[in-house]
Each structure stands twice: as C-alpha cells, then as structure tokens.
Design an enzyme around this catalytic site. Structure first.
Site, PDB file in Angstrom:
ATOM      1  CD  GLN A 174      10.750  10.551 -23.227  1.00 23.31           C
ATOM      2  OE1 GLN A 174      11.175   9.634 -23.924  1.00 23.31           O
ATOM      3  NE2 GLN A 174      10.050  11.555 -23.724  1.00 23.31           N
ATOM      4  CB  ALA A 214      17.473   6.797 -28.544  1.00 22.33           C
ATOM      5  CG  HIS A 215      12.855   7.984 -26.975  1.00 20.31           C
ATOM      6  ND1 HIS A 215      12.344   9.187 -26.582  1.00 20.31           N
ATOM      7  CD2 HIS A 215      13.219   8.156 -28.256  1.00 20.31           C
ATOM      8  CE1 HIS A 215      12.385  10.039 -27.589  1.00 20.31           C
ATOM      9  NE2 HIS A 215      12.910   9.434 -28.614  1.00 20.31           N
ATOM     10  CG  ASN A 216       9.425   4.563 -28.030  1.00 20.78           C
ATOM     11  OD1 ASN A 216       9.560   5.651 -27.484  1.00 20.78           O
ATOM     12  ND2 ASN A 216       8.398   3.762 -27.788  1.00 20.78           N
TER      13      ASN A 216
END
Length: 341
Positions: free
Chosen positions: A199, A240-242
């Site tokens: 990440q 969460a990511h993005n």
C-alpha cells in the site's frame, strides 16, 4: 479557572441581573446546578428549575421575566442556547490552551514546526515532518515520516498518523484514531495463500475535517484516500483504501466503507451502515442507520434497509413485513376453504 458574571457577560454581550462579581468554575444542567456552577435556560419546559437551581449564574433569553424569587444571577442574551454554545467553545479553547514541548518526547532534527505549538510528553515526531502554527499534539501521539499538518489542528492523545499523510488546517483528530494504516489489500496465489499487496499511497484530510476516536482511515494502494473539506466522522468508523468522501458529509459511528467507493458532498450517513467497494454515492444522499448499500446511489436519494430500499418504499413495505404471519394465515385459510369446496 474561575470567571465572574461580568467577564461572561462581556464575552456574550449580555446584560446582568444580580451580582456581577459572583464567580463560577464549572458547568451544569439547570436541574443539577450547584453553587459555583454556570447553567442556562433555553427550553421553556425547564423554566420551573430556575426557581430552585443552586447554580450561581444562569444564561437566559432577554424576554425571560421571573414570576417568583430566584437566587441565581441572570445573564440576559438574545439566544440563550447559542450563547451557551459560544461559551462552551470559549471554555474549550481556554482548556486546550497549551504551548511548548514537553519531555520526554522525540522530535527528529529534520522536522519543523510553526509558532505556538504544543507537543505533549511521549510523542514521536518523525523525519521531515512539517507542523503548522498553533498545532497541538497531545501526549503519546505518533506522527510518521514526511507527514504535513496544517495550522490550528488538534491531534489528541494516542492518535497515530502514518508516514506521507497530509492533514489540513483546523482539523481535529481524536484519541485512538489511526490515519494511514495499510489498506486491506491481499492477492491469492496458486497455493491458495494470500500475499500482501503493498500500500504505497497516503491519506489526505482537507481543511476543517473532524475524525472521531478510534476511527481508522486506510492509506491508498496507489494515490490517495481523500477526506474532503468539512467532513465530520464519528467514532469507530472504518474507511478503506482509495475511498473519497465529499465535502461536508457527516457519518455516524460504526459505519464501514469498503475500498475505492466515492461518496458525494453533503451526505448524511447513519450509524452501522455498510457500504460495498467500487461504487459511487451521489450528493445530498441520506442513508438510515444499519442500512446496507450494494449499488450506485443517485443524488438526493434517501435509503433504508439491508439491502437498502428507497426510504418511502421501505416504510410502506415494513407495514406488510410485520403483518406477514397474519397475511400468510389468511392466505392458508382462504386456500383451505377453496380446497374444501
């Protein structure tokens, strides 16, 4: 810290009825007021308490006229509720008015900070960190390498901001929040095992963002997880990511938002909502508590249920849900009667 009625009246631009020199050092509900406490009366249903409260000072509307003897000193203002809120904000500023660098703490030589900062004991400030003016970082906080923090931001005790993240001006990050932990990225291999996907992105909080206690915002796989200006996140939320959250959206506790979902501006999302990944939610959307969102949502929709339905449709359907046993019984009885005939 003690304040006189006169000092409070000056802050609120109010008029004193009673002892201008009486002092208070605490806040209280009007029905629980004690000597040395400040309270307020805004809701008429609490009016009876003003004749029995022991509070030393009570903020009231200018229209209030006592119908019996009172012992509390009054400060009369245009709007008692707004004035009390203003006073709470002022009180909070005074309470948080800390400056200087406490020891022990670690501050890397390559980092820099503006004027009037506070860095509490046992905090860690990594390499190449840039901290703006009037920033307050409370004890036991962790600020990773290459982080940027804008002016007037508060980082409360025990918060963690991982490397490369960017925090705007006038933000609040409450205790236990984690900004920039790795996103949940794993890829299965030929053995059925899961290998971690690095990440490499970051998290960006724009100006005037509030992050609740124990809320986590994951760094992007590539690029940035972005929380836009004015967003308010409650406690124990997972981002969460993005993910991208549009400006002035508010989200209540225990909501989870999966990766790469885009949420629009001015949305209101209730507690314990679950939102799947890779969808788009429009502007001005309202989502009721405990709803499950598994599809794209257009602007101005109001949703409830799991999976979520349009709010009006859900309420109409619920009338039938709760009567379903009776409906089935009637159906079975009707079917039986036709069979007998």
């Amino acid at each position: 810290m003690k304040f006189t009625a006169q000092q409070i009246a000056d802050i609120l631009e109010g008029d004193i009825v009673g002892d201008a020199d009486v002092k208070v050092s605490k806040l209280a509900k009007i029905e629980e007021g004690v000597e040395g406490a400040l309270t307020f009366l805004a809701n008429p249903k609490y009016t009876s308490y003003i004749y029995s409260t022991k509070a030393s000072i009570t903020i009231v509307n200018k229209t209030f006229q006592p119908e019996d003897d009172i012992t509390t000193t009054l400060i009369k203002v245009e709007d008692a509720y707004k004035s009390f809120s203003k006073l709470l904000e002022y009180y909070n500023q005074v309470k948080l008015n800390k400056f200087g660098i406490e020891q022990p703490s670690f501050i890397a030589a390559s980092s820099s900070h503006g004027d009037n900062v506070y860095i509490g004991a046992f905090s860690y400030i990594g390499e190449n960190v840039t901290i703006g003016e009037n920033v307050k970082i409370f004890p036991n906080s962790y600020i990773g390498d290459n982080v940027k923090i804008g002016d007037n931001t508060l980082v409360f005790a025990g918060a963690k901001i991982y490397s490369e993240c960017i925090i705007g001006n006038n933000c609040v990050i409450n205790s236990g929040a984690i900004i920039g932990a790795d996103g949940f990225g794993f890829a299965p291999n030929e053995k059925g095992e899961y290998q971690k996907v690095p990440q490499t992105g970051n998290v960006i909080l724009e100006d005037f963002v509030d992050i609740g206690a124990a809320t986590t915002i994951d760094r992007a796989t590539l690029g940035s997880t972005i929380i836009r200006r004015g967003v308010k996140l409650d406690n124990q939320i997972q981002i969460a990511h993005n993910v991208e959250i549009g400006k002035n959206t508010v989200i209540a506790a225990q909501t989870g938002i999966a990766g790469s979902t885009k949420i629009g501006e001015n949305c209101q999302i209730g507690g314990q909502v679950g939102i799947v990944g890779h969808i788009t939610i429009g502007n001005n959307v309202k989502i009721q508590a405990q709803s499950g969102i598994g599809r794209n949502v257009k602007d101005n929709e109001v949703l409830q249920g799991s999976p979520a339905l349009a709010y009006g449709d859900y309420n109409k359907s619920y009338v039938h849900f709760k009567n379903l046993p009776k409906i089935i019984k009637k159906f079975n009885d009707l079917e039986k009667s036709y069979g007998d005939s």
